[in-house]
Write a protein that holds these residues in place. Structure first.
Motif, PDB file in Angstrom:
ATOM      1  N   ASN A  35       0.820  -1.208   0.000  1.00  0.00           N
ATOM      2  CA  ASN A  35       0.000   0.000   0.000  1.00  0.00           C
ATOM      3  C   ASN A  35       0.855   1.260   0.000  1.00  0.00           C
ATOM      4  N   TRP A  36       0.279   2.328  -0.528  1.00  0.00           N
ATOM      5  CA  TRP A  36       0.753   3.683  -0.290  1.00  0.00           C
ATOM      6  C   TRP A  36      -0.238   4.383   0.636  1.00  0.00           C
ATOM      7  N   TYR A  37       0.309   5.126   1.588  1.00  0.00           N
ATOM      8  CA  TYR A  37      -0.465   5.939   2.519  1.00  0.00           C
ATOM      9  C   TYR A  37       0.028   7.372   2.437  1.00  0.00           C
ATOM     10  N   ARG A  38      -0.781   8.295   2.940  1.00  0.00           N
ATOM     11  CA  ARG A  38      -0.313   9.661   3.073  1.00  0.00           C
ATOM     12  C   ARG A  38      -0.891  10.283   4.334  1.00  0.00           C
ATOM     13  N   GLN A  39      -0.172  11.265   4.842  1.00  0.00           N
ATOM     14  CA  GLN A  39      -0.616  11.994   6.013  1.00  0.00           C
ATOM     15  C   GLN A  39      -0.404  13.479   5.776  1.00  0.00           C
ATOM     16  N   ARG A  45      -3.354   9.527   9.023  1.00  0.00           N
ATOM     17  CA  ARG A  45      -2.843   8.790   7.880  1.00  0.00           C
ATOM     18  C   ARG A  45      -3.995   8.118   7.137  1.00  0.00           C
ATOM     19  N   GLU A  46      -3.976   8.181   5.816  1.00  0.00           N
ATOM     20  CA  GLU A  46      -5.022   7.571   5.016  1.00  0.00           C
ATOM     21  C   GLU A  46      -4.423   6.673   3.941  1.00  0.00           C
ATOM     22  N   LEU A  47      -5.170   5.651   3.580  1.00  0.00           N
ATOM     23  CA  LEU A  47      -4.770   4.747   2.516  1.00  0.00           C
ATOM     24  C   LEU A  47      -5.033   5.404   1.166  1.00  0.00           C
ATOM     25  N   SER A  50      -3.467   0.540  -3.287  1.00  0.00           N
ATOM     26  CA  SER A  50      -3.115  -0.815  -2.896  1.00  0.00           C
ATOM     27  C   SER A  50      -2.886  -1.656  -4.142  1.00  0.00           C
ATOM     28  N   TYR A  94       4.127  10.985   2.180  1.00  0.00           N
ATOM     29  CA  TYR A  94       3.696   9.715   1.602  1.00  0.00           C
ATOM     30  C   TYR A  94       4.561   8.575   2.126  1.00  0.00           C
ATOM     31  N   TRP A 105       7.677   1.618   9.989  1.00  0.00           N
ATOM     32  CA  TRP A 105       7.326   2.673   9.053  1.00  0.00           C
ATOM     33  C   TRP A 105       8.594   3.419   8.681  1.00  0.00           C
TER      34      TRP A 105
END
Length: 115
Positions: A35-39, A45-47, A50, A94, A105
């Motif tokens: 997955n890639w997430y970002r904050q 943090r959100e997805l 995927s 990201y 992480w």
């Protein structure tokens, strides 16, 4: 030890593009959905996207669908996020990670979209 090293972020103008990379090690990369997430500042943090082990299925958050593409190269143990038509609301740090077993992480990579 799991290691995840994100790179490729930077400052871009609205409408611009960036390609993020995630170098993974310490686990069998091809065994995992990635997955890639970002904050974003002040937000959780959100997805974002995927991708399954052999790229058979890819999913995206509604906010990025049609603009971002998640890719993986199992021979290089590397995950990518191609980001096109960037918008100011894409500004965030990201991160990449496995869909399960978040033992570690990385430092993330900053994406700033501003004129």
């Amino acid at each position: 030890q799991v290691q995840l090293v994100e790179s490729g972020g930077g400052l871009v103008q609205p409408g611009g593009s960036l390609r993020l990379s995630c170098a993974a090690s310490g686990f069998t990369f091809s065994n995992y959905v990635m997955n890639w997430y970002r904050q974003a500042p002040g937000k959780e943090r959100e997805l974002v996207a995927s991708i399954t082990s052999f790229s058979g299925s890819r999913n995206y958050a509604d906010s990025v669908k049609g603009r971002f593409t998640i890719l993986r190269d199992n021979s290089k143990n590397t995950l990518y996020l191609q980001m096109n038509n960037l918008k100011p609301e894409d500004t965030a740090v990201y991160y990449c990670n496995r869909a399960i077993r978040h033992d570690y992480w990385g430092q993330g990579t900053q994406v700033t979209v501003s004129s």
